[in-house]
Every structure is written in structure tokens, then in C-alpha cells.
Design a protein around this motif. Structure first.
Motif, PDB file in Angstrom:
ATOM      1  N   HIS A  82       0.838  -1.195   0.000  1.00 31.80           N
ATOM      2  CA  HIS A  82       0.000   0.000   0.000  1.00 31.80           C
ATOM      3  C   HIS A  82       0.877   1.250   0.000  1.00 31.80           C
ATOM      4  CE1 HIS A  82      -3.808  -1.955   0.246  1.00 31.80           C
ATOM      5  NE2 HIS A  82      -3.602  -2.477   1.437  1.00 31.80           N
ATOM      6  N   ARG A  83       2.084   1.131   0.557  1.00 30.06           N
ATOM      7  CA  ARG A  83       3.002   2.254   0.641  1.00 30.06           C
ATOM      8  C   ARG A  83       3.994   2.238  -0.523  1.00 30.06           C
ATOM      9  NH1 ARG A  83       4.372   4.564   5.969  1.00 30.06           N
ATOM     10  NH2 ARG A  83       2.590   4.228   7.342  1.00 30.06           N
ATOM     11  N   SER A  84       4.620   3.383  -0.756  1.00 29.14           N
ATOM     12  CA  SER A  84       5.781   3.412  -1.647  1.00 29.14           C
ATOM     13  C   SER A  84       6.955   2.773  -0.906  1.00 29.14           C
ATOM     14  CB  SER A  84       6.127   4.851  -2.026  1.00 29.14           C
ATOM     15  OG  SER A  84       5.048   5.461  -2.716  1.00 29.14           O
ATOM     16  N   GLN A  85       7.917   2.244  -1.642  1.00 30.13           N
ATOM     17  CA  GLN A  85       9.069   1.595  -1.027  1.00 30.13           C
ATOM     18  C   GLN A  85      10.355   2.146  -1.624  1.00 30.13           C
ATOM     19  OE1 GLN A  85       9.440  -2.642  -1.656  1.00 30.13           O
ATOM     20  NE2 GLN A  85      11.082  -2.871  -0.162  1.00 30.13           N
ATOM     21  N   LEU A  86      11.280   2.523  -0.747  1.00 19.94           N
ATOM     22  CA  LEU A  86      12.620   2.912  -1.177  1.00 19.94           C
ATOM     23  C   LEU A  86      13.547   1.734  -0.907  1.00 19.94           C
ATOM     24  CD1 LEU A  86      14.331   5.371  -2.242  1.00 19.94           C
ATOM     25  CD2 LEU A  86      15.088   5.621   0.128  1.00 19.94           C
ATOM     26  N   VAL A  87      14.135   1.177  -1.962  1.00 21.28           N
ATOM     27  CA  VAL A  87      15.036   0.030  -1.837  1.00 21.28           C
ATOM     28  C   VAL A  87      16.471   0.532  -1.983  1.00 21.28           C
ATOM     29  CG1 VAL A  87      15.725  -2.173  -2.853  1.00 21.28           C
ATOM     30  CG2 VAL A  87      13.306  -1.539  -2.791  1.00 21.28           C
ATOM     31  N   TYR A  88      17.282   0.291  -0.945  1.00 21.58           N
ATOM     32  CA  TYR A  88      18.676   0.720  -0.966  1.00 21.58           C
ATOM     33  C   TYR A  88      19.537  -0.387  -0.359  1.00 21.58           C
ATOM     34  CZ  TYR A  88      22.951   3.327   0.154  1.00 21.58           C
ATOM     35  OH  TYR A  88      24.262   3.738   0.249  1.00 21.58           O
ATOM     36  N   ALA A  89      20.588  -0.781  -1.060  1.00 25.25           N
ATOM     37  CA  ALA A  89      21.479  -1.837  -0.577  1.00 25.25           C
ATOM     38  C   ALA A  89      22.832  -1.241  -0.225  1.00 25.25           C
ATOM     39  CB  ALA A  89      21.639  -2.932  -1.624  1.00 25.25           C
ATOM     40  N   THR A  90      23.297  -1.483   0.986  1.00 28.11           N
ATOM     41  CA  THR A  90      24.629  -1.019   1.376  1.00 28.11           C
ATOM     42  C   THR A  90      25.707  -1.972   0.870  1.00 28.11           C
ATOM     43  OG1 THR A  90      24.458  -2.158   3.521  1.00 28.11           O
ATOM     44  CG2 THR A  90      23.729   0.140   3.427  1.00 28.11           C
ATOM     45  N   THR A  91      25.356  -3.227   0.647  1.00 27.12           N
ATOM     46  CA  THR A  91      26.256  -4.191   0.012  1.00 27.12           C
ATOM     47  C   THR A  91      25.447  -5.041  -0.959  1.00 27.12           C
ATOM     48  OG1 THR A  91      25.932  -5.903   1.710  1.00 27.12           O
ATOM     49  CG2 THR A  91      27.721  -4.321   2.066  1.00 27.12           C
ATOM     50  N   GLY A  92      26.113  -5.549  -1.981  1.00 24.59           N
ATOM     51  CA  GLY A  92      25.440  -6.387  -2.953  1.00 24.59           C
ATOM     52  C   GLY A  92      24.645  -5.567  -3.957  1.00 24.59           C
ATOM     53  N   ILE A  93      23.969  -6.281  -4.843  1.00 20.25           N
ATOM     54  CA  ILE A  93      23.203  -5.692  -5.931  1.00 20.25           C
ATOM     55  C   ILE A  93      21.780  -6.230  -5.870  1.00 20.25           C
ATOM     56  CG2 ILE A  93      22.991  -5.494  -8.444  1.00 20.25           C
ATOM     57  CD1 ILE A  93      25.443  -4.105  -7.382  1.00 20.25           C
ATOM     58  N   VAL A  94      20.807  -5.367  -6.147  1.00 20.27           N
ATOM     59  CA  VAL A  94      19.408  -5.788  -6.208  1.00 20.27           C
ATOM     60  C   VAL A  94      18.883  -5.545  -7.617  1.00 20.27           C
ATOM     61  CG1 VAL A  94      17.100  -5.543  -5.245  1.00 20.27           C
ATOM     62  CG2 VAL A  94      19.098  -5.145  -3.778  1.00 20.27           C
ATOM     63  N   ARG A  95      18.316  -6.589  -8.208  1.00 19.06           N
ATOM     64  CA  ARG A  95      17.628  -6.459  -9.493  1.00 19.06           C
ATOM     65  C   ARG A  95      16.132  -6.397  -9.192  1.00 19.06           C
ATOM     66  NH1 ARG A  95      18.137 -11.587 -12.330  1.00 19.06           N
ATOM     67  NH2 ARG A  95      20.244 -11.007 -12.950  1.00 19.06           N
ATOM     68  N   VAL A  96      15.483  -5.366  -9.686  1.00 16.87           N
ATOM     69  CA  VAL A  96      14.056  -5.173  -9.460  1.00 16.87           C
ATOM     70  C   VAL A  96      13.328  -5.318 -10.785  1.00 16.87           C
ATOM     71  CG1 VAL A  96      12.269  -3.634  -8.565  1.00 16.87           C
ATOM     72  CG2 VAL A  96      14.574  -3.568  -7.576  1.00 16.87           C
ATOM     73  N   VAL A  97      12.294  -6.163 -10.799  1.00 17.39           N
ATOM     74  CA  VAL A  97      11.512  -6.393 -12.014  1.00 17.39           C
ATOM     75  C   VAL A  97      10.056  -6.053 -11.727  1.00 17.39           C
ATOM     76  CG1 VAL A  97      10.766  -8.085 -13.734  1.00 17.39           C
ATOM     77  CG2 VAL A  97      13.066  -8.236 -12.760  1.00 17.39           C
ATOM     78  N   THR A  98       9.473  -5.200 -12.570  1.00 15.55           N
ATOM     79  CA  THR A  98       8.055  -4.861 -12.511  1.00 15.55           C
ATOM     80  C   THR A  98       7.416  -5.282 -13.839  1.00 15.55           C
ATOM     81  OG1 THR A  98       8.144  -2.664 -13.533  1.00 15.55           O
ATOM     82  CG2 THR A  98       8.745  -2.802 -11.191  1.00 15.55           C
ATOM     83  N   PRO A  99       6.098  -5.196 -13.953  1.00 13.86           N
ATOM     84  CA  PRO A  99       5.500  -5.519 -15.257  1.00 13.86           C
ATOM     85  C   PRO A  99       6.021  -4.649 -16.398  1.00 13.86           C
ATOM     86  CG  PRO A  99       3.818  -5.556 -13.556  1.00 13.86           C
ATOM     87  CD  PRO A  99       5.070  -5.023 -12.908  1.00 13.86           C
ATOM     88  N   GLY A 100       6.545  -3.452 -16.085  1.00 14.82           N
ATOM     89  CA  GLY A 100       6.969  -2.539 -17.135  1.00 14.82           C
ATOM     90  C   GLY A 100       8.454  -2.369 -17.324  1.00 14.82           C
TER      91      GLY A 100
END
Length: 271
Positions: free
Chosen positions: A37-55
Motif C-alpha cells: 500500500h506504501r511506496s518503497q525505497l530500496v537501498y542496498a549497502t552491500t550487494g546488488i538488487v535487481r528489481v523487475v516490474t510488469p513494465g
């Protein structure tokens, strides 16, 4: 069709503008499709994050965070050991409109403010006659929201677009899972039951790129993530289907204006 999981936080935190959460992930962890329901801020201090959405697909390299809009379906894939510091934000506290996701540059002030949300020492201790002591939330949340507003105003569109067409989506998902594949457009078209001409037309129509350009952009994103977690250019060239490290290095330099070694050196200097 499986509906994405809805993550909520219960009634108690509902009045908070920002909810902070710290999560550590092992390499290759996958968070299945879900929404908030909320917006999310994704931040990684180590490693890598791949984010996939429908678009689209976003690769969060060091020094960047992704602001995911409220009600936007997303999946998370971890590359390397990931220490995530994430904020769930009341969408009314953020600028209206804009893209469903925005890649933000995390400068020194924003980074310190984000990490401060997890530092209990900032809550302080009350002393006799001193009155109420500010918490880290009352100290930092207004600053973080203002910094996010400024960052959103200058955030470029850094996504790798993903098509809506089901046949193209199958091709893209297979390539995301196997970026080293050098199968031709004709081979992919035959696999999904379409003509190469149709697939080529739809790729341009839905992503703004040719099939070859899209695959190269995917490989560039994968290359940056692998460099960031310590892979060598030789390993990456092999993992991504290049003939040799020289071919990979030439492609990387053409795209970014620096060699893979220079890029990795820059990452180490900004850690």
C-alpha cells in the motif's frame, strides 16, 4: 493467474509517514512478486538488487536506490550478499505523479540520513527537566522526505523496458535468466510461435529498441552488477556470452566511456 502478494504492516505503524526495515539476504535470494500500500525505497549497502516490474527492469548498483510507487507489483533478485535498508513511505508524503519507479542517486547526505534511521543512538536519553527527547524519526524523516523530493526531480529513466506482449515477455524473461544466450531473433521467434518480422516489429513498438539493442542493454546491466560484486572481466565475458574478454571490454567502453577495470576501481573508491 497467480495474484501478487500484498504486504502490509498492521494498524500500529499506520500513522507513521516512514517505516524503516533492515533485511540481510543471501546471494541469489528471490522475493516473489508482491505489492505494498506504501511506496518503497530500496537501498542496498552491500550487494546488488535487481528489481523487475510488469513494465521494466532496474539494476541497483552502489550509490543508487529505487523508489517503487504504491501498488506497483515488483520482484526482487539478490546478486551477492545483500544488506538492504528499505523505507516504506506514505505515498501522500511524496511528490505526486511521475514514473512507477524512479532510480535515485544516493549522495552522502541522503545515505547518512537513511542509515541514521537504523541508529538507535540518535534517539538519545531523557534527563531530569529536559522534556521530550526527539527520536531519530522526528529528526530524520522530514529531511529524508525533502531529499527524496529533490532526487525525484532529477531522476532519469534508468529502466530496461519490458514488453507487455506475452510472446515477447517470454523471450525477455528467458534472456534475463540466461543472458549468455546468443540465439538469433529467428530462433526466438520460432520458439514462441511467431515470425521474426513480427517479433522485430513488436520489440521496436513496445521497448523502443531492436532485439539486439535490448539484449545488449540487458548484458550491460548484468555486467555492472557482476563487476560490483567482484567478478573479473574474464568471468563476465564468459557468463554473458561474449567471444572473449577483449570483445566484452570494447562493448563496455563504448557504452560507458571506461573499461570494466576502471569502472570497478570507481566503485571501490565510492564504497
Amino acid at each position: 493467474m497467480i495474484q501478487p502478494k500484498l504486504q502490509t504492516f498492521g494498524a500500529l505503524p499506520a500513522a507513521q509517514k516512514v517505516i524503516a526495515q533492515s533485511i540481510d539476504y543471501a546471494d541469489d535470494t528471490h522475493e516473489i512478486a508482491h505489492i505494498h500500500h506504501r511506496s518503497q525505497l530500496v537501498y542496498a549497502t552491500t550487494g546488488i538488487v535487481r528489481v523487475v516490474t510488469p513494465g521494466g527492469l532496474w539494476m541497483l548498483t552502489p550509490g543508487h536506490a529505487l523508489l517503487i510507487g504504491s501498488q506497483v507489483e515488483h520482484e526482487l533478485y539478490m546478486v551477492g550478499k545483500v544488506s538492504m535498508r528499505t523505507l516504506y513511505i506514505d505515498p501522500d508524503a511524496l511528490p505526486a505523479g511521475g514514473a512507477e519507479c524512479r532510480m535515485l542517486t544516493v549522495d552522502a547526505l541522503l545515505r547518512a540520513s537513511l542509515l541514521g534511521m537504523f541508529d538507535s543512538a540518535l534517539d538519545g536519553e531523557a534527563t531530569a527537566g529536559s522534556g521530550a527527547v526527539p527520536t531519530r524519526e522526528t529528526l530524520l524523516v522530514p529531511l529524508i522526505l525533502r531529499l527524496l523530493q529533490l532526487a525525484c526531480a532529477r531522476a532519469p529513466d534508468k529502466r530496461l523496458p519490458l514488453p507487455v506482449n506475452a510472446r515477447l515477455r517470454r523471450i525477455c524473461e528467458r534472456l534475463i535468466a540466461q543472458p549468455a544466450s546468443n540465439d538469433t531473433l529467428e530462433a526466438w521467434a520460432d520458439e514462441v510461435g511467431a515470425s521474426a518480422r513480427t517479433v522485430a516489429r513488436l520489440f521496436r513498438q513496445e521497448t523502443g529498441m531492436t532485439f539486439g539493442q535490448w539484449r545488449e542493454q540487458l548484458r550491460l546491466a548484468e555486467a555492472m552488477s557482476k563487476l560490483a560484486v567482484g567478478h573479473t572481466p574474464g568471468q563476465i565475458a564468459q557468463d554473458l556470452g561474449y567471444a572473449d574478454v577483449r570483445t566484452f571490454s570494447a562493448m563496455f567502453r563504448r557504452a560507458f566511456g571506461c573499461t570494466p577495470q576502471q569502472f570497478r576501481q570507481h566503485l571501490s573508491e565510492t564504497d
